[in-house]
Enzyme design. Structure first.
Site, PDB file in Angstrom:
ATOM      1  N   ASP A   1       0.724  -1.279  -0.421  1.00 54.32           N
ATOM      2  CA  ASP A   1       0.028   0.135  -0.135  1.00 54.32           C
ATOM      3  C   ASP A   1       0.910   1.089  -0.430  1.00 54.32           C
ATOM      4  O   ASP A   1       1.358   1.642   0.962  1.00 54.32           O
ATOM      5  CB  ASP A   1      -1.121  -0.019   1.097  1.00 54.32           C
ATOM      6  CG  ASP A   1      -2.166   1.233   1.066  1.00 54.32           C
ATOM      7  OD1 ASP A   1      -1.935   1.535   0.329  1.00 54.32           O
ATOM      8  OD2 ASP A   1      -2.460   0.909   2.241  1.00 54.32           O
TER       9      ASP A   1
ATOM     10  N   ASP B   1      -1.922   5.432  -5.740  1.00 59.49           N
ATOM     11  CA  ASP B   1      -1.514   4.320  -4.523  1.00 59.49           C
ATOM     12  C   ASP B   1      -2.158   2.975  -5.495  1.00 59.49           C
ATOM     13  O   ASP B   1      -3.414   2.246  -5.577  1.00 59.49           O
ATOM     14  CB  ASP B   1      -3.223   4.339  -4.549  1.00 59.49           C
ATOM     15  CG  ASP B   1      -3.049   4.247  -2.787  1.00 59.49           C
ATOM     16  OD1 ASP B   1      -2.546   3.256  -2.154  1.00 59.49           O
ATOM     17  OD2 ASP B   1      -4.549   5.056  -2.130  1.00 59.49           O
TER      18      ASP B   1
END
Length: 551
Positions: A210, A421
């Site tokens: 992440d 992301d």
């Protein structure tokens, strides 16, 4: 951390046999290596072992038989020691006793061990023949946590952090007219997952990669569910809990990016709610992460989650001071997202996650990360820790949409930044940009083909029934234009995602429906693409690849 054994009692003289000696020896919990880059630890180990052996009165016949072998991921000649007993097992070096041990051999063993350790590469300096570390990266469905069934409906939930990380950005100082986003009903179904060995000895833990979040956390084994494959702190000699008086737990200036408090045991507690409703809470701890068989990080701060709504942990890789990137002093990393086109295969698609120099980077094109000065600290919607790039525009089927470049940059309140992301599944655009994309897709497909009033999980609202191949041909590909001429080309197959029941939806959604105020380029649109984060030089590189063939 090495365990110092108690002073052992002297047993009566006489031969008690090798098995008896071994049993007595094991009772004193002989220490293990916690790191292999420090010869001092070898000296300590030998000193403690000699103190245990002396009262056991081992004879000259009971001697050490070190086995000369190596486990080297770079496949270059290196030396280490291994011996039979699992008590001293280590990922790369095992030293033990066959309890045939001779005190007269201790000096030579120390010299041999020290020279062997000194011949190993430094933790901070990988082998020159290979300047990166590689890990398999899987694109797989997220697993529901085994804890969910055991969580009662009245489990206390703390407030949403004002600067949460991975998916949403909730204002820190909202103005009276600002709209506080709520948690979306949308749940991510797929994630990029890698396994990292954590603790001493290492326990392999699945973690979601992440780049949009800071705190890394793992699932820790709860006592009430002993059969879960979670991390067991009691098995690690390097695990430690952070007490309440840790500066991180009670900072002088509140740090909303890491919401902490003191629990009833006077330990540092954290709680995270993500925008898709994922909950993670537990205690902050320190623990080592192994990067290779002989390379590990120093103890870094992690979350040890006892209550979480997914079985995988999070590997936080953003620019925050507590991210894995910052704590492990990683200057460059990259990943290659495998195609999800063949999810029906028995084994999940496999890509790659690299730490260090990427051997394929010669063909990458780079865009600079945006810089934000001190005057932006209080912008309510700005996430300064994200990998924010300057997007210029969007093309669909070769036609450039009439969207101002200002829409893709932070406004006076910080809303509108464009971030890369890996932890978000699809791409989400702020309202002005999304409306233009939606209008163009509807124009190309025709309004009669769309499912009227349908929105998948409240976030993807351009959906169709039937043969998606026709729709793919009508819409074609989408191109996300960045500064410096960098482009992310989204193929026609990646423009649409099947959501079940014969329904297929556009893989671009509205940030407003998700409850965020940013443009987010998710991992679904990073398939078969190298994405490199050059943290030191503050830039992101992109390069086309067949990610299933680069491991």
């Amino acid at each position: 951390m090495n365990v110092v054994p108690p002073t052992p009692p002297v047993h009566p003289a006489g031969n008690i046999g090798a098995s008896g000696l071994f049993e007595r020896f094991q009772r004193f919990r002989p220490p293990t290596f916690t790191s292999i880059d420090r010869p001092k630890e070898a000296e300590y180990w030998l000193d403690r072992i000699s103190k245990i052996l002396k009262p056991l009165r081992c004879t000259e016949v009971e001697q050490v038989e070190p086995v000369y072998s190596i486990s080297n991921p770079y496949k270059t000649p290196t030396k280490s020691l291994r011996a039979p007993s699992p008590r001293f097992a280590h990922p790369s070096i095992s030293l033990s006793l066959s309890l045939s041990l001779s005190l007269s051999l201790m000096a030579s063993l120390l010299l041999f061990l020290t020279l062997s350790l000194l011949s190993l590469p430094s933790l901070s300096s990988p082998s020159p023949s290979k300047t990166h570390l590689s890990f398999p990266l899987f694109s797989i469905p997220l697993s529901p946590s085994p804890l969910i069934a055991s969580l009662s409906s009245n489990t206390p939930k703390t407030q949403i952090p004002r600067n949460p990380s991975p998916i949403s950005k909730i204002p820190q100082n909202p103005s009276p007219n600002s709209k506080i986003p709520t948690i979306s009903r949308f749940k991510y179904t797929m994630a990029l997952v890698l396994s990292l060995p954590i603790g001493t000895p290492p326990q392999s833990q699945p973690m979601v990669l992440d780049t949009g979040s800071q705190l890394s956390w793992i699932q820790c084994k709860p006592k009430r569910l002993p059969k879960t494959p979670s991390f067991d702190p009691s098995l690690s000699s390097t695990f430690s809990l952070l007490p309440c008086n840790t500066p991180l737990c009670k900072p002088r200036i509140p740090d909303f990016s890491i919401p902490t408090s003191c629990d009833s045991n006077r330990l540092c507690h954290y709680s995270y709610f993500y925008a898709d409703g994922t909950l993670a809470e537990g205690n902050l701890v320190k623990e080592k992460i192994s990067l290779t068989n002989y390379q590990s990080t120093p103890p870094i701060i992690l979350g040890c989650s006892r209550d979480a709504s997914s079985a995988e942990g999070i590997l936080g890789m953003n620019l925050g001071r507590l991210s894995f990137t910052s704590q492990a002093k990683i200057q460059k990393f990259s990943y290659c997202v495998p195609s999800r086109r063949n999810l029906t295969q028995r084994s999940p698609p496999v890509g790659s996650f690299l730490i260090g120099d990427n051997p394929y980077s010669g063909g990458f094109k780079y865009v600079d990360l945006m810089r934000f000065g001190a005057g932006t600290d209080n912008l309510p919607y700005l996430d300064k820790l994200a990998y924010t790039v300057g997007m210029e525009g969007i093309r669909i089927a070769g036609r450039r949409l009439n969207i101002s470049r200002a829409v893709f940059r932070p406004d006076s309140g910080g809303a509108g930044q464009t971030m890369i992301d890996s932890g978000t599944e699809f791409t989400f655009l702020v309202e002005e940009a999304y409306n233009k994309v939606k209008q163009e897709v509807v124009r190309l497909v025709g309004p009669t083909r769309l499912k009227s009033g349908y929105a998948y999980a409240g976030a993807l609202d351009v959906c169709v029934d039937g043969n998606v191949a026709v729709i793919e041909r009508l819409v074609g590909e989408m191109v996300l234009e960045m500064e410096r001429g960098v482009e992310i080309v989204v193929g026609k197959e990646q423009m649409w995602v099947p959501v079940g029941g014969g329904v297929t939806c556009l893989s671009v959604g509205s940030s407003q429906m998700l409850g965020v105020e940013s443009n987010i380029i998710g991992n679904f649109h990073q398939q078969n693409l190298w994405v490199e984060f050059d943290v030191l030089n503050r830039k992101v590189g992109f390069g086309k690849a067949d990610c299933s063939k680069v491991v």
